[in-house]
Write an enzyme that holds these catalytic residues in place. Sequence first.
Site, short mmCIF file in Angstrom:
data_model
loop_
_atom_site.label_atom_id
_atom_site.label_comp_id
_atom_site.label_asym_id
_atom_site.label_seq_id
_atom_site.Cartn_x
_atom_site.Cartn_y
_atom_site.Cartn_z
N ARG A 267 -29.25 17.77 -6.54
CA ARG A 267 -29.87 17.54 -5.77
C ARG A 267 -30.33 16.32 -4.48
O ARG A 267 -31.00 16.10 -3.61
CB ARG A 267 -30.30 19.25 -5.33
CG ARG A 267 -29.17 20.64 -5.49
CD ARG A 267 -28.02 20.06 -5.72
NE ARG A 267 -28.21 21.18 -4.12
CZ ARG A 267 -28.03 21.70 -3.16
NH1 ARG A 267 -28.41 23.07 -4.05
NH2 ARG A 267 -27.76 22.45 -2.03
N ARG B 122 -30.77 18.01 1.94
CA ARG B 122 -32.28 18.65 1.91
C ARG B 122 -32.67 17.67 2.34
O ARG B 122 -34.08 18.23 3.38
CB ARG B 122 -32.10 18.88 0.81
CG ARG B 122 -31.42 20.08 0.33
CD ARG B 122 -31.43 20.47 -0.90
NE ARG B 122 -31.12 22.26 -1.26
CZ ARG B 122 -31.32 22.75 -2.44
NH1 ARG B 122 -31.92 22.24 -3.25
NH2 ARG B 122 -31.74 23.73 -2.23
N ARG C 245 -26.09 16.78 8.96
CA ARG C 245 -25.68 18.41 9.07
C ARG C 245 -25.71 18.87 10.49
O ARG C 245 -25.28 19.59 10.61
CB ARG C 245 -26.60 18.42 7.95
CG ARG C 245 -26.44 18.37 6.70
CD ARG C 245 -25.27 19.33 6.14
NE ARG C 245 -25.62 21.04 6.79
CZ ARG C 245 -25.29 22.39 5.82
NH1 ARG C 245 -24.31 21.95 4.77
NH2 ARG C 245 -26.11 22.90 5.70
N ASP D 265 -19.97 20.79 -3.79
CA ASP D 265 -20.63 22.14 -4.20
C ASP D 265 -19.45 22.32 -5.22
O ASP D 265 -18.47 22.00 -5.38
CB ASP D 265 -20.40 23.33 -2.96
CG ASP D 265 -21.26 23.73 -3.43
OD1 ASP D 265 -22.56 24.13 -3.64
OD2 ASP D 265 -21.30 25.32 -3.32
N TYR E 275 -20.86 33.84 -8.77
CA TYR E 275 -20.08 34.20 -7.45
C TYR E 275 -19.09 34.71 -7.34
O TYR E 275 -19.36 35.50 -6.47
CB TYR E 275 -19.79 32.58 -7.19
CG TYR E 275 -21.56 32.17 -6.67
CD1 TYR E 275 -22.59 32.95 -6.05
CD2 TYR E 275 -21.71 30.68 -7.72
CE1 TYR E 275 -23.77 31.32 -5.76
CE2 TYR E 275 -23.31 29.98 -7.74
CZ TYR E 275 -24.54 30.15 -6.53
OH TYR E 275 -24.95 30.04 -6.66
O1 CP3 Z 1 -28.56 21.41 0.72
C1 CP3 Z 1 -27.94 20.88 0.72
O2 CP3 Z 1 -27.55 19.92 0.18
C2 CP3 Z 1 -26.53 20.95 2.04
C3 CP3 Z 1 -25.47 21.16 1.69
C4 CP3 Z 1 -24.92 22.24 0.03
C5 CP3 Z 1 -24.72 22.00 -0.93
N1 CP3 Z 1 -24.56 24.00 -1.67
C6 CP3 Z 1 -25.00 20.54 -1.26
C7 CP3 Z 1 -24.87 20.92 -3.08
C8 CP3 Z 1 -24.66 23.31 1.01
C9 CP3 Z 1 -25.16 24.20 2.20
C10 CP3 Z 1 -24.06 24.53 -0.73
C11 CP3 Z 1 -24.18 26.00 -0.77
C12 CP3 Z 1 -24.23 26.66 -2.26
N2 CP3 Z 1 -23.54 26.84 -3.29
C13 CP3 Z 1 -25.53 26.98 -1.94
C14 CP3 Z 1 -27.26 27.69 -0.97
C15 CP3 Z 1 -27.17 26.15 -0.46
C16 CP3 Z 1 -28.09 25.57 -1.31
O3 CP3 Z 1 -29.16 24.82 -0.64
O4 CP3 Z 1 -28.31 25.36 -2.21
C17 CP3 Z 1 -25.57 27.32 -2.88
C18 CP3 Z 1 -26.70 28.03 -4.38
C19 CP3 Z 1 -24.46 27.00 -4.34
C20 CP3 Z 1 -23.66 27.35 -5.42
C21 CP3 Z 1 -24.77 25.65 -6.23
N3 CP3 Z 1 -24.46 24.56 -6.01
C22 CP3 Z 1 -24.93 25.60 -7.48
C23 CP3 Z 1 -25.24 26.54 -8.75
C24 CP3 Z 1 -24.84 24.34 -7.90
C25 CP3 Z 1 -25.44 23.80 -8.82
C26 CP3 Z 1 -26.46 22.93 -9.18
C27 CP3 Z 1 -27.41 24.09 -8.56
O5 CP3 Z 1 -28.90 23.68 -7.88
O6 CP3 Z 1 -27.83 25.11 -9.40
C28 CP3 Z 1 -24.27 24.08 -6.82
C29 CP3 Z 1 -24.35 22.04 -6.81
C30 CP3 Z 1 -24.45 21.68 -5.42
N4 CP3 Z 1 -24.62 21.60 -4.01
C31 CP3 Z 1 -24.75 20.07 -5.17
C32 CP3 Z 1 -24.53 19.59 -3.71
C33 CP3 Z 1 -25.15 18.32 -2.98
C34 CP3 Z 1 -24.14 18.97 -6.49
C35 CP3 Z 1 -25.00 18.51 -7.32
C36 CP3 Z 1 -26.33 17.90 -7.20
O7 CP3 Z 1 -26.72 16.79 -6.00
O8 CP3 Z 1 -27.24 17.60 -7.99
#
Ligand code: CP3
Length: 336
Positions: A23, A27, A36, A72, A147
């Site tokens: 991540r 953020r 964003r 995502d 999910y």
């Molecule tokens: O906060 C942000 O960076 C905004 C963009 C965003 C992402 N996911 C980027 C992301 C948003 C709004 C989401 C939605 C989302 N998806 C959420 C809630 C919001 C949040 O900020 O977390 C959640 C919990 C998910 C599900 C999710 N996405 C999981 C479980 C994972 C695997 C990584 C982990 O945290 O366990 C993701 C991957 C993800 N989401 C990535 C990005 C850029 C890629 C992985 C990375 O950058 O390392």
Amino acid sequence: MSDRFLLACRSEEVDCTPVWFMRQAGRCLPEYRAIRKHHSLLEIVRQPELCTEVTLQPVDRFGVDAAIVFSDITLPFLGLGVQFEIQSGVGPVVESPLREPVDVERLSVFDPHSDVAELFAAIDLIRRASAVPVIGFAGAPFTLAAYLIEGRPSRRFHLVKGFMHQHPGAWRRLMEQLTDATIAYLAAQVEAGAQALQVFDSWIGALSPSDYRASIQPHMERLFGSLPPVPTIHFGTDTAGLLPSLAEAGGDVIGLDWRIDLDRGWEIVGDRGIQGNLDPVVAAGPWEVAERQTRAILAAAGGRRGHVFNLGHGVLPHTPVDNLKRLVELVHEETA
Ligand code: CP3
């Protein structure tokens, strides 16, 4: 271009330990938050130039050794015919969660090239523009199923685990379908230019070791056995008790969270790379604590080949940009 990340993934010699942060894009970066304000996650993913910009922001800011494609894990849901929305402050919410075996039959077959075509255009652009290797990624079948079945982020995962035990046949079909989708998705990312792959089984720690072995591991073995020949990272959280099986399932590098000492984790997974494992809360500060714990992690790695420094899970939104910059510098300097 620095290839120390790819070398470390293959447990080859490096000039210093590579660093990237899960991540890392978004953020905590003001330049990301500015984007964003005007664009949702899906809008960013669908505009290759914008996706490239966001993916590369942390490389410029922090000096990390790899770029992870900004997207995502829920993206394939679009192609599986699952309606969902990302609710701010909540996360992905599925309109009609899967609750009965017949619900599994509703899923359509995910075809990455037609369902998320823009992402591959983005990966191609990122690859051309990036000075560091590009990591593609996907959610693992259990984490995706969590999910789909829970319908929203969960802490205990009672519904997905209940489904697994009540409907073993439907569970197997669901795992097979999600495994097929994930293999196709990851292979397409490599074809588009991704040079390494990380599989996020973020919520797998909810399972007992015996349930993991019986209901998940065979699918994960097939997944890792079917990927193109690029380095792979197998990541999960709360996996201390699952590590032997998780490692057996596959991955050139095993990602650890902070709940296990790095050297202890490495001892369990044996002869391959390790990624991790600073607590994201610690990375957020105070700096003195982050520095001390980072030095301890490097000491636990002990200069062995195959260490990729990372946090134990994703960067928290309130993390000071400066801390991440200093962490990269510290790891590079201490291991050079
Ligand atoms: O906060 C942000 O960076 C905004 C963009 C965003 C992402 N996911 C980027 C992301 C948003 C709004 C989401 C939605 C989302 N998806 C959420 C809630 C919001 C949040 O900020 O977390 C959640 C919990 C998910 C599900 C999710 N996405 C999981 C479980 C994972 C695997 C990584 C982990 O945290 O366990 C993701 C991957 C993800 N989401 C990535 C990005 C850029 C890629 C992985 C990375 O950058 O390392």
